[in-house]
Design a protein around this motif. Structure first.
Motif, PDB file in Angstrom:
ATOM      1  N   SER A 313      12.037   6.062  65.990  1.00  0.00           N
ATOM      2  CA  SER A 313      13.748   5.798  66.006  1.00  0.00           C
ATOM      3  C   SER A 313      14.093   4.913  66.227  1.00  0.00           C
ATOM      4  N   VAL A 367      23.086   5.500  62.711  1.00  0.00           N
ATOM      5  CA  VAL A 367      23.229   5.906  63.913  1.00  0.00           C
ATOM      6  C   VAL A 367      22.617   7.722  63.831  1.00  0.00           C
ATOM      7  N   LEU A 368      21.672   7.499  62.985  1.00  0.00           N
ATOM      8  CA  LEU A 368      20.889   9.494  62.634  1.00  0.00           C
ATOM      9  C   LEU A 368      19.547   8.437  64.265  1.00  0.00           C
ATOM     10  N   THR A 371      20.883   8.895  67.577  1.00  0.00           N
ATOM     11  CA  THR A 371      20.391  10.374  67.776  1.00  0.00           C
ATOM     12  C   THR A 371      18.851  10.536  68.172  1.00  0.00           C
ATOM     13  N   ILE A 375      17.987  12.683  71.607  1.00  0.00           N
ATOM     14  CA  ILE A 375      16.965  13.772  71.639  1.00  0.00           C
ATOM     15  C   ILE A 375      15.871  13.993  71.687  1.00  0.00           C
ATOM     16  N   ILE A 447      27.465  12.626  61.340  1.00  0.00           N
ATOM     17  CA  ILE A 447      26.078  12.974  62.489  1.00  0.00           C
ATOM     18  C   ILE A 447      26.046  13.665  63.696  1.00  0.00           C
ATOM     19  N   ILE A 448      26.927  12.760  64.295  1.00  0.00           N
ATOM     20  CA  ILE A 448      27.095  12.939  65.925  1.00  0.00           C
ATOM     21  C   ILE A 448      27.320  14.588  66.297  1.00  0.00           C
ATOM     22  N   ALA A 451      24.777  17.109  65.600  1.00  0.00           N
ATOM     23  CA  ALA A 451      23.896  16.948  66.714  1.00  0.00           C
ATOM     24  C   ALA A 451      24.643  17.755  67.638  1.00  0.00           C
TER      25      ALA A 451
END
Length: 483
Positions: A313, A367-368, A371, A375, A447-448, A451
């Motif tokens: 990531s 952003v993905l 995120t 996580i 996306i946010i 999640a």
């Protein structure tokens, strides 16, 4: 009043003592029962703690065995995972371009939606007006036409004073005609008719921009074989000519068919982008999936998958940040390169219109990646992450115990959910992944929120799940009670 004898007094005292002893005995019995209840509760709590410790120990043992197995696999797997993740990160920018090409440029609606708004931008409109007026004046000898008109009038036998007065009107007439042309072009470019012509031409010829151009000279947007991208003025000049003729200005009939293009880019990088696009067309929409498979493979073959997911990531986010920086720097280079032909504001507007969608994809992917990084860090093998998860688990357990004391329980359904908790979490993860993969347009807020909702759903599942009760005598899960 009768007096009590000694025997009666002693009997009363004995009876009172007996009652006192009975009360003391009852008090001791009650205290014993309370102690017994406390002992049972403590034993049950100790049993739960012991079972949890044993489960933790078993998990640690299994983890240790898995770690041992991973170590037996050797560092070659780590090297392979690193190579896969690096290749995927390098290909990620190309995958972004392929997504742009496939979903934006090879589809007429997406293409028109990208370039059509340029016709309403003031900087672009001013540029088109200036270039159109210049093209008309360069191809129509306005001074010569007016001179011929005045010469014809003089040949009619006007007197000297009339001829002199007529000659003084020639320069203002030329200026008036030029002003009329400018006003007509400006009015047309700012009208809906211009936007309609722009959109219609884009709809017909959008593939020319992408494939390099099949040489259609009537295209509003074209790409030349030498790497030039330009806005063609032919359709615009033709429309202006028609308007002038309709208004009664016969001289407009002298405006020829003009093949002129406003060059908005002339650079080897454009040819590179075109070549890249041809490559993207060849690989189609599969390149993004190839990148995704490479990242997944790099994580799966790694000795420590949690750490590999974190690094994957991070690598993806960094590649997107570099692409975003490159696009921003490219705008400055583009504006400087075409500054001799196009004003800076118009050049910036054109650049943003062409690469704005690419920039939005870069932001979404970044952003993905961030995120996933957050996580993965929370679910990672770090001490603080385990402590955080432990606090969350203790909080859920406390809420469940408090609800059960008030008679609120999920019963067998909760026990089933606890037994299937891994499956349920996988289902939630797959649902969130499906949203990211298939939902269009995909934006950072989507996306946010995806999640956040996924985490909340998992938290609710954890809360309503009901771990099996623990038998204090055997410290083993007790049979589920009938509900």
């Amino acid at each position: 009043m009768a007096r009590l004898t000694n025997q009666q007094l002693e009997a009363e005292l004995a009876r009172a003592q007996a009652e006192k002893d009975a009360l003391e005995a009852e008090k001791r019995a009650l205290a014993a029962r309370l102690d017994e209840e406390r002992s049972r509760a403590d034993a049950a709590e100790a049993a739960r703690a012991s079972a949890a410790a044993r489960a933790e120990k078993d998990a640690a043992g299994a983890k240790g065995e898995a770690s041992t197995a991973k170590k037996k696999r050797g560092w070659g797997w780590t090297l392979l995972a690193t190579v896969l993740i690096v290749i995927a990160s390098i290909l990620a920018p190309v995958a972004v371009v392929s997504t742009w090409a496939q979903r934006e440029l090879t589809d007429t609606n997406y293409f028109v939606d990208t370039f059509a708004p340029l016709s309403t931008k003031p900087a672009v409109q001013d540029l088109v007006v200036t270039q159109t007026v210049t093209a008309i004046e360069s191809n129509v000898d306005i001074e010569g036409i007016t001179s011929d008109v005045f010469t014809g009038l003089e040949n009619l036998g006007l007197g000297p004073k009339a001829s002199t007065a007529l000659n003084t009107l020639q320069a203002p007439l030329v200026a008036g005609i030029k002003s009329l042309i400018t006003q007509t072009v400006t009015k047309f470019v700012h009208s809906e008719a211009f936007s309609d012509i722009w959109k219609q031409t884009l709809t017909i010829t959008h593939k020319q921009l992408l494939a390099t151009l099949n040489g259609d000279k009537n295209a509003a947007i074209s790409v030349g074989p030498n790497g030039q991208i330009g806005v063609q003025l032919g359709p615009i000049i033709k429309a202006v000519k028609t308007q002038l003729v309709d208004q009664g200005f016969a001289f407009a009939k002298n405006i020829p068919a003009i093949d002129k293009t406003i060059v908005i880019a002339k650079t080897s990088s454009v040819t590179l982008y075109i070549g890249l696009y041809n490559l993207v067309v060849a690989v189609g929409i599969w390149l993004p999936w190839v990148v995704l498979v490479l990242l997944a493979a790099g994580v799966l073959v790694a000795r420590r998958r949690g750490i590999a997911l974190i690094w994957a990531s991070v690598a993806l986010a960094l590649s997107m940040i570099l692409v975003s920086v490159g696009i921003s720097v490219g705008k400055t280079v583009f504006v400087l390169e075409v500054s001799s032909a196009i004003p800076a504001d118009a050049a910036g507007t054109l650049y943003a219109g062409i690469l704005g969608f690419v920039q939005s994809i870069v932001v979404v992917v970044a952003v993905l990646a961030i995120t996933v990084f957050v996580i993965a860090m929370i679910g990672g093998p770090f001490r603080w992450a385990r402590a955080l998860r432990g606090y969350a688990g203790s909080g859920f357990a406390a809420v469940r115990r408090g609800a059960e004391r008030h008679g609120i329980t999920t019963g067998r359904v909760g026990e089933w959910m606890y037994a299937q908790r891994i499956l349920l979490r996988v289902i939630v993860g797959l649902a969130a992944a499906a949203v990211v993969v298939f939902l269009r347009p995909l934006t950072p807020p989507v996306i946010i929120w995806t999640a956040v909702i996924a985490v909340l759903v998992i938290a609710v599942l954890e809360l309503v799940s009901r771990p099996p009760a623990v038998d204090a005598s055997t410290q083993e899960p007790a049979p589920a009670a009938a509900n």
